[in-house]
Design an enzyme around this catalytic site. Structure first.
Site, short mmCIF file in Angstrom:
data_model
loop_
_atom_site.label_atom_id
_atom_site.label_comp_id
_atom_site.label_asym_id
_atom_site.label_seq_id
_atom_site.Cartn_x
_atom_site.Cartn_y
_atom_site.Cartn_z
N CYS A 1 35.01 37.83 34.73
CA CYS A 1 36.01 37.02 33.99
C CYS A 1 35.52 35.59 33.81
CB CYS A 1 37.35 37.05 34.72
SG CYS A 1 38.18 38.64 34.54
N ASN B 1 46.42 42.96 34.87
CA ASN B 1 45.35 43.95 35.06
C ASN B 1 45.84 45.34 34.67
OD1 ASN B 1 46.98 43.74 37.40
ND2 ASN B 1 45.41 44.63 38.70
N ILE B 2 44.94 46.09 34.09
CA ILE B 2 45.25 47.45 33.62
C ILE B 2 44.17 48.37 34.17
CG2 ILE B 2 45.64 48.93 31.61
CD1 ILE B 2 46.26 46.33 30.01
N GLU B 3 44.57 49.17 35.17
CA GLU B 3 43.59 50.02 35.85
C GLU B 3 43.48 51.38 35.19
OE1 GLU B 3 44.63 49.96 40.05
OE2 GLU B 3 43.87 47.89 40.21
N CYS C 1 40.57 43.28 33.95
CA CYS C 1 41.26 42.23 34.69
C CYS C 1 42.28 41.51 33.80
CB CYS C 1 40.28 41.19 35.20
SG CYS C 1 39.12 41.79 36.43
N GLU D 1 42.81 38.33 33.40
CA GLU D 1 42.27 37.18 32.66
C GLU D 1 41.64 37.62 31.35
OE1 GLU D 1 41.76 38.06 35.78
OE2 GLU D 1 41.34 36.37 37.09
N CYS E 1 37.36 36.94 38.88
CA CYS E 1 36.11 37.57 39.30
C CYS E 1 34.95 37.02 38.45
CB CYS E 1 36.20 39.09 39.17
SG CYS E 1 36.06 39.67 37.47
#
Ligand code: THU
Length: 137
Positions: free
Chosen positions: A94, A42-44, A53, A55, A91
């Protein structure tokens, strides 16, 4: 590649998670039908909505390199306390994104750092996925 080996790949991917806002670090390992593995984390973003996300990072990496046929994905995740969630499930966004490329029997493994690995299928996690095509089941 065994499901447990794919979980180990997801744990590797998780090392690169960029999650300074939620503190929830996710790793995903996507296995192609040809046997290649694409990793994602994940890359926020401080503006929140651009966050992606793990995935989808793995899926987009694979598709952008010409892969369109997939066998399985393994997902792991843990919070700031480092305790792995027994069920780090993809989620809804995804799931629908995976459904664009993956068949109903595509396998989804929930894992952790202690060897746990629970298997599900995409159709279990996303029954009645949106599709513009006529339903086949
Ligand atoms: N996250 C994922 O990477 N995959 C999911 O399927 C659900 C959530 C990430 C997004 C965000 O960085 C963090 O987990 C907390 O929601």
């Amino acid at each position: 590649m065994t499901p447990q080996e794919l979980v180990v790949c997801a744990l590797d991917a998780q090392k690169h998670a960029y999650a300074p806002y939620s503190g929830f670090r996710v790793g995903a390992a996507l296995l192609t039908k040809g046997g290649r593995v694409y990793l994602g984390c994940n890359i926020e973003n401080q503006s929140f909505s651009p966050t992606v996300c793990a995935e989808r990072v793995a899926l987009f990496k694979a598709v952008s390199e010409g892969e369109t046929e997939f066998e399985a994905v393994a997902v792991v995740g843990c919070g700031r306390d480092g305790v792995y969630r027994p069920f780090c499930t993809p989620c809804g966004v995804c799931r629908q994104t995976l459904a664009e490329f993956c068949a109903p029997d595509f396998k989804i493994f929930f894992g952790d750092d202690a060897g746990a690995c629970e298997a599900h299928t995409l159709s279990e996690l996303l029954p009645y996925a949106f599709s513009m095509a006529e339903p086949t089941t």
